[in-house]
Design a protein around this motif. Sequence first.
Motif, short mmCIF file in Angstrom:
data_model
loop_
_atom_site.label_atom_id
_atom_site.label_comp_id
_atom_site.label_asym_id
_atom_site.label_seq_id
_atom_site.Cartn_x
_atom_site.Cartn_y
_atom_site.Cartn_z
N UNK A 13 26.29 -30.13 93.72
CA UNK A 13 25.81 -31.07 94.72
C UNK A 13 24.43 -30.62 95.18
N UNK A 14 23.47 -31.54 95.17
CA UNK A 14 22.13 -31.25 95.68
C UNK A 14 22.17 -31.61 97.17
N UNK A 15 22.20 -30.58 98.00
CA UNK A 15 22.38 -30.80 99.43
C UNK A 15 21.21 -30.30 100.28
N UNK A 16 20.08 -30.06 99.62
CA UNK A 16 18.87 -29.62 100.33
C UNK A 16 17.65 -30.15 99.60
N UNK A 17 16.50 -30.00 100.20
CA UNK A 17 15.28 -30.59 99.69
C UNK A 17 14.69 -29.95 98.47
N UNK A 18 15.19 -28.78 98.07
CA UNK A 18 14.69 -28.12 96.87
C UNK A 18 15.79 -27.26 96.26
N UNK A 19 15.94 -27.36 94.95
CA UNK A 19 16.93 -26.56 94.22
C UNK A 19 16.29 -26.06 92.93
N UNK A 20 16.21 -24.75 92.78
CA UNK A 20 15.61 -24.13 91.60
C UNK A 20 16.67 -23.96 90.52
N UNK A 21 16.30 -24.34 89.29
CA UNK A 21 17.18 -24.19 88.12
C UNK A 21 16.53 -23.18 87.18
N UNK A 22 17.32 -22.24 86.69
CA UNK A 22 16.78 -21.26 85.75
C UNK A 22 17.84 -20.31 85.25
N UNK A 23 17.39 -19.30 84.54
CA UNK A 23 18.28 -18.29 83.96
C UNK A 23 18.58 -17.18 84.95
N UNK A 24 17.66 -16.90 85.88
CA UNK A 24 17.85 -15.81 86.84
C UNK A 24 19.08 -16.02 87.72
N UNK A 25 19.75 -14.94 88.02
CA UNK A 25 20.93 -15.01 88.88
C UNK A 25 20.57 -15.55 90.26
N UNK A 26 19.34 -15.37 90.70
CA UNK A 26 18.93 -15.84 92.02
C UNK A 26 18.58 -17.32 92.08
N UNK A 27 18.58 -18.01 90.95
CA UNK A 27 18.28 -19.45 90.95
C UNK A 27 19.42 -20.20 91.64
N UNK A 28 19.10 -21.31 92.28
CA UNK A 28 20.14 -22.11 92.95
C UNK A 28 21.17 -22.61 91.95
N UNK A 29 20.70 -22.98 90.76
CA UNK A 29 21.59 -23.34 89.65
C UNK A 29 21.21 -22.43 88.49
N UNK A 30 21.99 -21.37 88.32
CA UNK A 30 21.74 -20.37 87.27
C UNK A 30 22.58 -20.73 86.04
N UNK A 31 21.89 -20.92 84.91
CA UNK A 31 22.57 -21.30 83.68
C UNK A 31 22.41 -20.20 82.63
N UNK A 32 23.49 -19.85 81.93
CA UNK A 32 23.43 -18.81 80.89
C UNK A 32 22.79 -19.35 79.62
N UNK A 33 21.47 -19.21 79.52
CA UNK A 33 20.76 -19.86 78.43
C UNK A 33 19.45 -19.11 78.18
N UNK A 34 19.36 -18.41 77.04
CA UNK A 34 18.15 -17.66 76.72
C UNK A 34 16.93 -18.56 76.50
N UNK A 35 17.13 -19.87 76.29
CA UNK A 35 16.01 -20.79 76.11
C UNK A 35 15.41 -21.23 77.44
N UNK A 36 16.06 -20.85 78.54
CA UNK A 36 15.54 -21.18 79.87
C UNK A 36 14.65 -20.06 80.38
N UNK A 37 13.64 -20.42 81.14
CA UNK A 37 12.84 -19.42 81.85
C UNK A 37 13.66 -18.94 83.05
N UNK A 38 13.28 -17.81 83.59
CA UNK A 38 14.00 -17.27 84.76
C UNK A 38 14.05 -18.27 85.89
N UNK A 39 12.92 -18.87 86.22
CA UNK A 39 12.84 -20.01 87.13
C UNK A 39 12.17 -21.11 86.32
N UNK A 40 12.95 -22.07 85.88
CA UNK A 40 12.52 -23.05 84.89
C UNK A 40 11.96 -24.33 85.52
N UNK A 41 12.73 -24.90 86.46
CA UNK A 41 12.35 -26.18 87.06
C UNK A 41 12.95 -26.26 88.46
#
Length: 125
Positions: A40-68
Motif C-alpha cells: 500500500x502506498x500510504x505516503x507521498x514518496x516510496x523508494x523502490x530498490x535492492x537495498x534493505x533500507x528501500x521502502x519496497x526492497x526487492x531481491x533482484x540483482x538487476x535493480x539499483x540499490x535505490x532504483x526509482x
Amino acid sequence: MDDPGTRRIEKDRIDGARFLAENCVTLVVVEGPAAGTEVVVDRGEMVIGRNAGADLSLPDDALSGVHATIELGLAGMRIRDLGSTNGTFVNGSQVQATDLKNGDRITLGEHTLQYQQAERTASDV
C-alpha cells in the motif's frame, strides 16, 4: 519570482494528504522473484530498490540499490527513475519520470509491478 507570469510548481501540487485519503493506491508485484507481494502506498514518496533500507526492497540483482521512487506529482502519483543502471519502464517504454494511472505496468529489473489506484468509498474508511 517577482514576475507575475512566474509561479512556483510546489503551489500547484495536489494536496498529498487529501489525495491519499481519497484514493487507495497499491503496487502489486505481478512478475519476478517477489511476485504476489502487494504494498500500500500510504505516503507521498516510496523508494523502490535492492537495498534493505528501500521502502519496497526487492531481491533482484538487476535493480539499483535505490532504483526509482513513487511520489506525488501534479496529477496524482508518478514514478521517477533515480539514475538506475538498467532503467525504469512503464507499459514497455523507458521513462525518467511519468504520471501513473490505474493499471500501468512498471518494469524494474526482473520485476513487473502493477499500479492500482481507486477512489475510496465510505466502506473503505
